[in-house]
Motif scaffolding. Structure first.
Motif, mmCIF file in Angstrom:
data_model
loop_
_atom_site.group_PDB
_atom_site.id
_atom_site.type_symbol
_atom_site.label_atom_id
_atom_site.label_comp_id
_atom_site.label_asym_id
_atom_site.label_seq_id
_atom_site.Cartn_x
_atom_site.Cartn_y
_atom_site.Cartn_z
ATOM 1 N N GLU A 487 0.833 -1.194 0.000
ATOM 2 C CA GLU A 487 0.000 0.000 0.000
ATOM 3 C C GLU A 487 0.875 1.254 0.000
ATOM 4 O O GLU A 487 1.965 1.247 0.572
ATOM 5 C CB GLU A 487 -0.876 0.043 1.263
ATOM 6 N N HIS A 488 0.376 2.320 -0.592
ATOM 7 C CA HIS A 488 1.090 3.603 -0.557
ATOM 8 C C HIS A 488 0.123 4.720 -0.176
ATOM 9 O O HIS A 488 -0.928 4.861 -0.802
ATOM 10 C CB HIS A 488 1.688 3.933 -1.930
ATOM 11 N N PRO A 489 0.481 5.541 0.829
ATOM 12 C CA PRO A 489 -0.351 6.707 1.168
ATOM 13 C C PRO A 489 -0.042 7.852 0.190
ATOM 14 O O PRO A 489 1.036 8.438 0.254
ATOM 15 C CB PRO A 489 0.083 7.054 2.590
ATOM 16 N N ILE A 490 -0.957 8.136 -0.721
ATOM 17 C CA ILE A 490 -0.720 9.127 -1.773
ATOM 18 C C ILE A 490 -1.251 10.487 -1.317
ATOM 19 O O ILE A 490 -2.423 10.611 -0.946
ATOM 20 C CB ILE A 490 -1.401 8.700 -3.091
ATOM 21 N N HIS A 551 2.531 12.824 -4.201
ATOM 22 C CA HIS A 551 3.595 11.871 -3.887
ATOM 23 C C HIS A 551 3.170 10.865 -2.850
ATOM 24 O O HIS A 551 2.208 11.073 -2.112
ATOM 25 C CB HIS A 551 4.841 12.618 -3.396
ATOM 26 N N CYS A 552 3.920 9.768 -2.806
ATOM 27 C CA CYS A 552 3.741 8.810 -1.719
ATOM 28 C C CYS A 552 4.329 9.437 -0.469
ATOM 29 O O CYS A 552 5.400 10.044 -0.501
ATOM 30 C CB CYS A 552 4.448 7.509 -2.041
ATOM 31 N N HIS A 553 3.630 9.292 0.680
ATOM 32 C CA HIS A 553 4.132 9.909 1.903
ATOM 33 C C HIS A 553 5.017 8.987 2.727
ATOM 34 O O HIS A 553 5.403 9.312 3.845
ATOM 35 C CB HIS A 553 2.998 10.485 2.755
ATOM 36 N N ILE A 554 5.353 7.814 2.196
ATOM 37 C CA ILE A 554 6.406 7.034 2.841
ATOM 38 C C ILE A 554 7.709 7.714 2.436
ATOM 39 O O ILE A 554 8.011 7.836 1.242
ATOM 40 C CB ILE A 554 6.363 5.552 2.405
ATOM 41 N N ALA A 555 8.442 8.220 3.420
ATOM 42 C CA ALA A 555 9.602 9.076 3.125
ATOM 43 C C ALA A 555 10.575 8.381 2.177
ATOM 44 O O ALA A 555 11.100 8.996 1.248
ATOM 45 C CB ALA A 555 10.295 9.476 4.424
ATOM 46 N N TRP A 556 10.786 7.081 2.377
ATOM 47 C CA TRP A 556 11.760 6.365 1.530
ATOM 48 C C TRP A 556 11.259 6.300 0.088
ATOM 49 O O TRP A 556 12.047 6.261 -0.841
ATOM 50 C CB TRP A 556 12.010 4.950 2.045
ATOM 51 N N HIS A 557 9.956 6.241 -0.089
ATOM 52 C CA HIS A 557 9.439 6.104 -1.456
ATOM 53 C C HIS A 557 9.500 7.418 -2.214
ATOM 54 O O HIS A 557 9.811 7.442 -3.405
ATOM 55 C CB HIS A 557 7.997 5.571 -1.424
ATOM 56 N N VAL A 558 9.193 8.524 -1.543
ATOM 57 C CA VAL A 558 9.242 9.801 -2.260
ATOM 58 C C VAL A 558 10.693 10.157 -2.584
ATOM 59 O O VAL A 558 10.985 10.669 -3.663
ATOM 60 C CB VAL A 558 8.456 10.922 -1.531
ATOM 61 N N GLY A 561 11.776 8.440 -5.684
ATOM 62 C CA GLY A 561 11.203 8.846 -6.970
ATOM 63 C C GLY A 561 9.702 8.871 -7.089
ATOM 64 O O GLY A 561 9.175 9.316 -8.109
ATOM 65 N N LEU A 562 8.961 8.412 -6.050
ATOM 66 C CA LEU A 562 7.521 8.218 -6.217
ATOM 67 C C LEU A 562 6.728 9.527 -6.100
ATOM 68 O O LEU A 562 6.064 9.780 -5.091
ATOM 69 C CB LEU A 562 7.009 7.182 -5.201
ATOM 70 N N SER A 563 6.789 10.349 -7.152
ATOM 71 C CA SER A 563 5.976 11.562 -7.175
ATOM 72 C C SER A 563 5.832 12.095 -8.593
ATOM 73 O O SER A 563 6.589 11.720 -9.491
ATOM 74 C CB SER A 563 6.589 12.652 -6.279
#
Ligand SMILES: *[C@@H]1O[C@H](CO)[C@@H](O)[C@H](O)[C@H]1NC(C)=O
Ligand SMILES: *[C@@H]1O[C@H](CO)[C@@H](O)[C@H](O)[C@H]1NC(C)=O
Ligand SMILES: *[C@@H]1O[C@H](CO)[C@@H](O)[C@H](O)[C@H]1NC(C)=O
Ligand SMILES: *[C@@H]1O[C@H](CO)[C@@H](O)[C@H](O)[C@H]1NC(C)=O
Ligand SMILES: *[C@@H]1O[C@H](CO)[C@@H](O)[C@H](O)[C@H]1NC(C)=O
Ligand SMILES: *[C@@H]1O[C@H](CO)[C@@H](O)[C@H](O)[C@H]1NC(C)=O
Ligand SMILES: *[C@@H]1O[C@H](CO)[C@@H](O)[C@H](O)[C@H]1NC(C)=O
Ligand SMILES: [Cu+2]
Length: 606
Positions: A487-490, A551-558, A561-563
């Motif tokens: 899951e990703h918190p967007i 963006h994804c609010h998981i710090a490692w994901h943003v 590149g996740l934005s």
């Protein structure tokens, strides 16, 4: 789905006129914005009511005053109080743990922290609906820039104050300051945090409260309860690990309002004191970098009255899952035996991991709900049974102010984005991609500088998507096609989005399944993940010119590149946001600052 009587008798008494068939002419602006367009036939019972002249108090929380109430369409109308709340936030680097431990910050484990005015969480910024906030951020760190984002604030026509470095500003270098100014057009609870890579994970985050009306009554506002986690090393070190490894680093512990006990008995529980018979409001905020929490209170159910900055018809809950960046305002009654204390639990959801759950099995992660007649012994209460630990947004989040999303704009303004992951690129990095592109921004040349220069030669890695037609609704589906099915918190900046559909698997394209009438609305939504993928379909209107990050609010994901950024009504931006000389000054300061480091390769900068 939620009949109006669920919201409580007091509304019916207060707003007897609310269910009248017509809206008086004086309240014409209360007509739903999307009413003019063709939506699916609406059979829902409206709860729209004229703005009330009554005043706010413990038994009339729906009121606000001055012609504003819980029934005001805060997108089109809000008070302007003329008052400005001034704050100064000094960010410092604390390597001597005694300096913060003596204040009860942390769980007893010693590691360097970045504090705001010597505190973690940072000071609560408070104001009323319609006030301005003017916040001067002073960077007193030796070796890091920073930029502060006001999460969930709409920033209507103030895009340059959004605090997203590389998008709306350059970072504030060490020794310099930058002043943000914005109006609170919404109300409720939120938070502010650094948007400078994963930096907020070291402590640069704090609550933001905007007082306004509410959909349930209460006696006492207990204020914000920020939930976060700690690591054994700095967020920079962990971020570097996350960039180079497909698996995220494991948090050491959970913090509730900045503190917790640890596996060997150090630290302390946060204590919240209540008096039997009173009704309380508590504002839960998930400010973690990678932890989904399940919040519950032994012996006490609660009503959820707002999701992010959006008031909802109250729903009864025993527990609630809070994703990163998400907020829930809850109301509960202190109606249990006041000779006891009770656990307030912040369990780790099934999609998250934390060293504490194994290091100190049996230790309750949470806080103490202390009745003022009880002693100081820790609670011995048991958790409710059958608490759902899954990482899904709760169902039934029905906004109090109804908005219908125009179906006839779908065909023209719909677009998809595919989320994919590569845990081991040829250059040894972990990368999250949306439509095959991982975000990588230039801190020295924010998107707003491009706009100012009339330069449209954007880099592909800026992940810019244009929303060129002012006033139109845009529809975005994200397909979670990543091989890592999580899951990703967007999170979206500058807007709330309307969640028309989310679920596992690919979206099947069926428009009849979408929630067009009064869909859930908020600024962070969980995108499901599963072995068969997942999807999240959101919509929002182009009514706020600017460059807005999603963006994804998981710090490692943003950082990996996740934005994307939505460049909305680009040709109207300069005309609406006004002066950006502060941005240019901070950019000049940043360029003059010569950091000894290079930004780590594979870190998006956000
Ligand atoms: C904090 O201080 C330590 C010790 O002086 C230094 O190594 C580190 O770079 C500093 N961090 C920041 C963010 O300034
Ligand atoms: C921030 O400071 C830390 C030291 O605390 C350092 O390791 C890191 O490289 C710095 N990062 C940036 C982007 O300034
Ligand atoms: C959280 O901590 C702050 C600072 O100590 C305190 O003022 C506030 O009341 C606490 N919040 C709650 C909900 O207890
Ligand atoms: C717990 O806190 C104590 C007191 O600060 C500290 O000595 C100890 O190392 C901590 N233990 C863990 C596992 O963090
Ligand atoms: C915060 O949200 C993150 C991600 O959405 C989640 O992993 C974590 O459990 C949440 N934590 C709390 C305390 O709600
Ligand atoms: C993403 O890629 C797909 C497949 O190429 C394309 O159909 C879609 O339009 C792209 N999304 C956007 C927003 O450009
Ligand atoms: C996007 O994902 C969908 C659903 O998995 C798939 O059908 C489509 O081919 C993907 N498009 C691209 C450009 O990867
Ligand atoms: Cu994510």
């Amino acid at each position: 789905m939620f009949p109006f009587w669920i919201i409580g008798t007091f509304f019916v008494v207060l707003f007897t006129q609310s269910f009248a068939a017509t809206i008086p002419p004086a309240f014409a602006d209360l007509v739903r914005r999307a009413d003019a367009s063709s939506t699916t036939a609406s059979t829902s019972t409206t709860s729209r009511v004229p703005d009330s002249e009554c005043t706010n108090g413990p038994t009339s929380r729906a009121c606000w005053g001055g012609g504003f109430s819980i029934a005001t369409d805060f997108d089109t109308k809000h008070p302007t109080t003329g008052k400005t709340n001034y704050y100064t936030l000094e960010i410092s680097n604390v390597t001597d743990c005694a300096e913060y431990m003596s204040k009860g910050i942390g769980d007893g484990f010693c590691r360097p922290m970045l504090l705001i005015n010597g505190q973690f969480p940072g000071p609560t910024l408070t104001g009323n609906w319609g006030d301005y906030f003017e916040v001067t951020v002073v960077n007193k760190m030796q070796d890091n820039g920073t930029s502060i984002h006001w999460h969930g604030i709409r920033q209507l026509n103030t895009n340059q104050h959004d605090g997203a470095n590389g998008i709306t500003e350059c970072p504030i270098p060490p020794g310099k300051s930058h002043t943000y100014r914005f109006q609170a057009t919404q109300f409720g609870v939120s938070w502010y945090h650094s948007h400078h890579s994963a930096q907020y994970g070291d402590g640069i985050a704090g609550p933001l409260v905007i007082n306004g009306p509410a959909t349930a009554n209460y006696d006492v506002d207990l204020g914000p309860l920020p939930l976060s986690e700690t690591y054994d090393e700095t967020a920079w070190t962990k971020n570097s690990l996350a960039i180079h490894s497909p698996a995220p680093p494991l948090p050491l512990n959970v913090l509730v309002n900045g503190s917790m006990v640890n596996a060997t008995g150090g630290g302390k529980y946060t204590t919240i004191t209540v008096t039997k018979g009173k009704k309380y409001r508590l504002r839960l905020i998930n400010i973690s970098v990678d932890t989904y929490f399940i919040f519950s209170m032994d012996g006490h159910d609660f009503e959820v009255i707002a999701a992010d900055f959006v008031p909802i018809h109250p729903i009864q809950k025993t527990s609630i899952m809070i994703g990163i960046g998400q907020r829930y305002d809850i109301v509960f009654t202190a109606d249990q035996d006041d000779g006891s204390n009770y656990w307030m639990r912040t369990d780790i959801a099934s999609c998250s991991t934390n060293a504490m759950t194994t290091a100190a099995a049996g230790t309750v992660l949470g806080a103490v709900l202390h009745y003022d007649q009880a002693g100081t012994a820790l609670p011995t209460t048991a958790s409710a049974t059958g608490i759902d630990k899954a990482c899904n947004d709760p169902s039934g989040l029905q906004p109090y102010w109804e908005t219908n999303v125009p179906r006839d704009e779908f065909a023209q303004f719909f677009s998809g984005l595919n989320l994919t992951f590569n845990g081991a690129t040829s250059d040894g990095l972990s990368r999250w991609y949306l439509n095959d592109s991982a975000m990588d921004i230039d801190w020295s040349k924010p998107t707003l500088q491009y706009v100012l220069d009339g330069d449209t030669s954007y880099e592909k890695s800026q992940n810019i998507y244009h929303m060129d037609q002012p006033g139109k609704w845009y529809f975005w589906v994200i397909h979670n096609t990543a091989a890592v099915p999580i899951e990703h918190p967007i999170h979206l900046h500058g807007h709330d989005f309307y969640i028309l559909k989310n679920g596992v698997g690919d979206w099947d394209g069926n428009l009849d399944d979408l929630v067009w009438d009064n869909p859930p609305r908020r600024d962070v939504a969980i995108m499901p993940g599963s072995a068969t993928g997942g999807h999240l379909l959101v919509a929002f209107p182009a009514d706020n010119p600017g460059a807005w990050l999603m963006h994804c609010h998981i710090a490692w994901h943003v950082t990996d590149g996740l934005s994307v950024q939505f460049l909305e009504s680009a040709d109207q931006i300069l005309g609406t946001i006004g002066d950006i000389s502060d941005m240019q000054q901070t950019c000049a300061d940043w360029k003059a600052y010569k950091p000894y480091w290079e930004r780590e390769k594979g870190d998006s900068g956000l």
